[in-house]
Design a protein around this motif. Structure first.
Motif, PDB file in Angstrom:
ATOM      1  N   HIS A  54      -6.387   6.934  -1.509  1.00 48.61           N
ATOM      2  CA  HIS A  54      -6.399   5.482  -1.669  1.00 48.61           C
ATOM      3  C   HIS A  54      -5.260   4.831  -0.896  1.00 48.61           C
ATOM      4  O   HIS A  54      -4.245   5.462  -0.579  1.00 48.61           O
ATOM      5  CB  HIS A  54      -6.290   5.116  -3.151  1.00 48.61           C
ATOM      6  N   TRP A  55      -5.473   3.564  -0.605  1.00 45.30           N
ATOM      7  CA  TRP A  55      -4.414   2.767   0.001  1.00 45.30           C
ATOM      8  C   TRP A  55      -3.374   2.424  -1.061  1.00 45.30           C
ATOM      9  O   TRP A  55      -3.700   2.269  -2.237  1.00 45.30           O
ATOM     10  CB  TRP A  55      -4.982   1.476   0.586  1.00 45.30           C
ATOM     11  N   SER A  56      -2.136   2.294  -0.652  1.00 45.84           N
ATOM     12  CA  SER A  56      -1.081   1.923  -1.587  1.00 45.84           C
ATOM     13  C   SER A  56      -1.231   0.461  -1.988  1.00 45.84           C
ATOM     14  O   SER A  56      -1.878  -0.333  -1.292  1.00 45.84           O
ATOM     15  CB  SER A  56       0.290   2.138  -0.946  1.00 45.84           C
ATOM     16  N   ASP A  57      -0.620   0.089  -3.120  1.00 48.70           N
ATOM     17  CA  ASP A  57      -0.668  -1.305  -3.549  1.00 48.70           C
ATOM     18  C   ASP A  57      -0.027  -2.233  -2.523  1.00 48.70           C
ATOM     19  O   ASP A  57      -0.441  -3.383  -2.362  1.00 48.70           O
ATOM     20  CB  ASP A  57       0.041  -1.466  -4.903  1.00 48.70           C
ATOM     21  N   ASN A  58       0.990  -1.732  -1.815  1.00 47.88           N
ATOM     22  CA  ASN A  58       1.637  -2.568  -0.798  1.00 47.88           C
ATOM     23  C   ASN A  58       0.668  -2.950   0.316  1.00 47.88           C
ATOM     24  O   ASN A  58       0.818  -3.994   0.960  1.00 47.88           O
ATOM     25  CB  ASN A  58       2.834  -1.827  -0.195  1.00 47.88           C
TER      26      ASN A  58
ATOM     27  N   ASN B 214       0.950  -6.845   0.649  1.00 49.22           N
ATOM     28  CA  ASN B 214       1.683  -7.256   1.849  1.00 49.22           C
ATOM     29  C   ASN B 214       0.832  -7.280   3.106  1.00 49.22           C
ATOM     30  O   ASN B 214       1.283  -7.734   4.148  1.00 49.22           O
ATOM     31  CB  ASN B 214       2.882  -6.326   2.090  1.00 49.22           C
ATOM     32  N   GLY B 215      -0.355  -6.742   3.012  1.00 47.11           N
ATOM     33  CA  GLY B 215      -1.206  -6.676   4.187  1.00 47.11           C
ATOM     34  C   GLY B 215      -0.765  -5.636   5.191  1.00 47.11           C
ATOM     35  O   GLY B 215      -1.170  -5.677   6.354  1.00 47.11           O
ATOM     36  N   ASP B 216       0.086  -4.686   4.750  1.00 46.29           N
ATOM     37  CA  ASP B 216       0.598  -3.652   5.650  1.00 46.29           C
ATOM     38  C   ASP B 216      -0.183  -2.361   5.449  1.00 46.29           C
ATOM     39  O   ASP B 216       0.165  -1.528   4.612  1.00 46.29           O
ATOM     40  CB  ASP B 216       2.090  -3.398   5.391  1.00 46.29           C
ATOM     41  N   TYR B 217      -1.245  -2.206   6.217  1.00 48.64           N
ATOM     42  CA  TYR B 217      -2.073  -1.003   6.105  1.00 48.64           C
ATOM     43  C   TYR B 217      -1.493   0.066   7.024  1.00 48.64           C
ATOM     44  O   TYR B 217      -1.930   0.263   8.148  1.00 48.64           O
ATOM     45  CB  TYR B 217      -3.522  -1.325   6.477  1.00 48.64           C
TER      46      TYR B 217
ATOM     47  N   ALA C 235      -7.657  -5.638   9.706  1.00 44.74           N
ATOM     48  CA  ALA C 235      -6.377  -5.327   9.066  1.00 44.74           C
ATOM     49  C   ALA C 235      -5.794  -4.005   9.525  1.00 44.74           C
ATOM     50  O   ALA C 235      -4.626  -3.718   9.257  1.00 44.74           O
ATOM     51  CB  ALA C 235      -6.557  -5.299   7.547  1.00 44.74           C
ATOM     52  N   LEU C 236      -6.585  -3.198  10.225  1.00 43.91           N
ATOM     53  CA  LEU C 236      -6.159  -1.846  10.577  1.00 43.91           C
ATOM     54  C   LEU C 236      -5.778  -1.752  12.047  1.00 43.91           C
ATOM     55  O   LEU C 236      -6.338  -2.439  12.899  1.00 43.91           O
ATOM     56  CB  LEU C 236      -7.277  -0.839  10.274  1.00 43.91           C
TER      57      LEU C 236
END
Length: 743
Positions: A295-299, A303-306, A399-400
């Motif tokens: 999974h992606w982190s909550d940040n 923060n939109g930092d993928y 976003a990536l």
């Protein structure tokens, strides 16, 4: 680590028979691992251990090809041009009699030893043992007898999937050349369906015997000093479930699918024999999915930092422990640790670079359909917003970074988390491998996700699509299954009459997942019947242990409208179906400027704000506030109003949807639900169990259920269009061998 050895009782004789021809060739074991004896019986406690371990050792010889026949014929892998001719032939369905993997006699070697054990074990023999701090009188052979019977049935099921028809069924031990001639002359030749029915009948009387054999340890020190001994057991409930699932598909019999589902459940929530007291090991007999995921982190969301996602793949495929709350693996064929040993897991170097010479690249690689399945998923992130509410957002290509996109991180994260690479040599040559296959020493036969997936497959085909869908989205506990307002509960009611169907309600109530042991993210139900969910807790110790399987790689699947569309449940001839409202997405918690906070909020929740404004919720005018603190407070207050408004209209939508479906339910909705969920299960099998040797069998069952071999042909043709015509006939699926009469 040492190689697993065959332990042969002193009274047993090892002989090598001459090579037979035609059907007799199957009974030529071709090596001294084969055990033959005359007029000997297994009557001592050590006989049970030694004979059983000898059978397990013989399984090593067929372990690798079990994966190869299951994956290379399917749609998810391609064979590189550098592969040997035998591997290429499996992939192109051109296997001939000289192919190294086309040796049914290796299966019959194990079967013959199973037959010997079953014919000679004294199942009435008892012995006093000191187990678990107390003296107990136990049956010496009973657990092994049941386990060996399950191994034999599993072996015949593999033969059926590979060869399809005209498979000789021999259930008595072959002790001499004369016996071999007589046995082959009288053997009944069966197809896959016949094998399933025969071994269902063969296993049913012994299901109550199932327990894990006690071989002097609690399951944590294996026969090869690596693999826990309990992990070498083929649970009879799982083999029986597989037989029912295959037969239900071939015969298109939904009642058999119900029996398959019950078998899988019987293992998931198994109670040991001997009065419900676990005599052999101290682990819990509850098979839970665990909470771990890629999974992606909550940040990434706030923060939109993928930049990176969190992966716990190693835990899913560990074969160093057994029976803990989150231990994924159930059954393996234990293999040797070094490639120089006789039964090394060659899959580790076929699906990855060779770590001995460090120069040979993988020859089995993901095919384009594997990437397509992964890339086509929509990842939904769910996180706690700065306002304290739950916020949702999808991961978009914009976003990536280009690197993440090229690594196939858009969509489901299980495939990219499995692809590993290293750089070698002066030219910095990149060598790649597939982690789940290259990492384990042993070859995995059953693991928990696979069991739940087959349970979902059986439930859907049996006529309970929403029950099956829950396995993919929420996971199972009694809060999900037994709530009167829940979708599973509703499946007890006849879709035409609205009355409770007694047979259906009895079937559903067979499944009991008490929340004492099974805990999903479903935290309860609101008075209007909608569910609330636990979204975030301690990452390392959440208060739930069951998640939907799709959540293992695609985020918060239960609330993802792109996964199971609410319009699946819309009657085809209706109008005015409630439209799903827009969801709330907050601003980043790290922002400090009120203007930026408001701009991000209005961008992310634009559709929601448009609807909210029509209901008298006003976007704050920051020019009306004097200080930055007042401005930030105004934005926070507005966000809280939006969150509450979003929750309210979403709850109203769910209530309206439930009412609509109650009033306007139609048979065509039910058929569409079954078709959609069946398709989701197919996708999940490709995402969750890719490369593990199951895929071709999964496609076969799906095609049988539909009565349409082109279903399988269409799938495989996506990686090799030249196979379309050949696989459009059932007969084209199977491997030919001269020993199979009629081929």
């Amino acid at each position: 680590m040492r190689r697993i050895h065959i332990l042969i009782p002193a009274f047993m004789l090892a002989v090598v028979l001459p090579v037979f021809t035609a059907c007799d060739d199957m009974l030529d074991m071709g090596n001294s691992d084969v055990l033959y004896a005359d007029n000997n019986h297994l009557t001592e406690a050590n006989d049970s251990v030694n004979s059983y371990v000898g059978i397990l050792a013989q399984l090593q010889k067929i372990a690798v090809r079990t994966n190869l026949f299951g994956e290379l014929r399917a749609d998810l892998v391609s064979v590189e041009s550098t592969a040997d001719a035998d591997l290429k032939a499996i992939s192109t369905f051109t296997v001939d009699d000289d192919n190294a993997y086309n040796a049914p006699r290796d299966y019959y070697a194990v079967i013959n030893n199973c037959n010997y054990f079953l014919a000679n074990a004294d199942t009435a023999l008892r012995e006093n043992r000191y187990i678990g701090g107390m003296a107990q009188n136990v049956r010496v052979f009973q657990a092994e007898y049941c386990a060996v019977r399950a191994v034999r049935a599993w072996l015949y099921l593999q033969l059926g999937q590979i060869y399809g028809t005209n498979i000789p069924v021999v259930t008595t031990p072959i002790l001499s050349l004369d016996d071999a001639d007589a046995a082959m002359a009288s053997a009944t030749k069966m197809d896959l369906a016949g094998l399933c029915q025969y071994f269902i009948d063969d296993l049913l009387p012994y299901v109550s015997w199932f327990d894990y054999p006690y071989h002097g340890n609690k399951g944590y020190a294996g026969y090869n000093n690596h693999t826990p001994s309990r992990m070498t057991v083929f649970p009879v409930q799982l083999v029986l479930g597989d037989l029912y699932l295959w037969l239900s598909s071939i015969r298109q019999d939904k009642t058999l699918a119900r029996e398959a589902a019950k078998c899988y459940y019987d293992y998931i929530d198994w109670t040991p024999v001997e009065g419900g007291v676990d005599n052999n090991t101290s682990y819990k007999h509850k098979s839970i999915t665990g909470y771990m995921s890629d999974h992606w982190s909550d940040n990434s969301f706030t923060n939109g930092d993928y930049l990176a996602y969190v992966t716990r793949e190693y835990t899913w495929f560990s074969t160093t422990s057994f029976g803990g709350d989150y231990d994924e693996v159930v059954t393996v064929i234990a293999m040797d640790s070094a490639s120089s040993e006789g039964h090394f897991n060659q899959l580790r170097y076929l699906y990855s670079w060779n770590q001995d010479d460090n120069t040979t690249d993988a020859v089995i690689v993901p095919a384009q359909p594997a990437y397509d399945y992964s890339d086509s998923q929509v990842y939904l992130g769910a996180y706690l917003s700065s306002s304290g509410g739950v916020a949702y957002t999808t991961v978009s290509a914009g976003a990536l970074s280009e690197t993440l996109l090229s690594d196939h991180c858009l969509g489901d994260l299980r495939l990219p988390s499995n692809i590993i690479s290293t750089y070698r040599g002066d030219d910095r040559h990149e060598a790649k491998g597939i982690l789940k296959i290259s990492s384990p020493q042993d070859i995995i036969i059953y693991r928990r996700a696979d069991i739940y997936l087959r349970l979902a497959e059986a439930l859907c085909y049996a006529g309970f699509p929403k029950f099956a869908l829950s396995i993919l989205t929420t996971g199972l506990d009694n809060t999900v299954i037994r709530n009167p307002n829940g979708e599973v509960y509703k499946e007890m009611y006849d879709i035409n009459t609205g009355e409770v169907n007694t047979a259906d309600s009895t079937f559903i109530w067979y499944f009991n997942f008490p929340t004492q042991y099974y805990k999903t993210r479903v935290s309860g139900y609101s008075p209007n019947g909608t569910m609330s969910f636990v979204v975030s807790s301690s990452a390392d110790n959440p208060d739930y242990n069951q998640i939907g399987l799709h959540t293992r790689g695609s985020g918060f699947s239960v609330s993802n409208p792109y996964y199971y569309s609410p319009y699946t449940d819309v009657p085809a001839d209706s109008t005015g179906y409630p439209v799903m409202p827009p969801l709330f997405t907050s601003y980043d918690a790290s922002l400090t400027a009120a203007v930026t906070m408001l701009e991000q909020l209005t961008t992310r929740s634009a559709d929601l704000i448009e609807r909210a404004c029509s209901d008298s919720i006003v976007v704050p005018n920051l020019d009306e506030y004097d200080t930055q603190r007042d401005k930030r407070d105004a934005v926070a207050s507005f966000a809280a109003q939006l969150q509450a408004y979003a929750d309210s209209i979403y709850n109203d939508w769910e209530v309206a949807t439930n009412e609509w479906n109650t009033i306007y339910a139609r048979p065509q909705v039910y058929e569409r639900q079954m078709a959609v969920v069946d398709s989701l299960i197919d996708v999940e099998q490709a995402l969750e169990t890719a490369f593990e040797g199951r895929r071709f069998g999964d496609l076969m069952r799906a095609a049988y259920r539909r009565g349409d071999p082109t279903y399988l042909a269409d799938k495989v043709a996506k990686r090799d269009p030249s196979l379309q015509g050949r696989l459009s006939s059932y007969n084209g699926w199977f491997i030919s061998w001269k020993g199979m009469i009629g081929q």
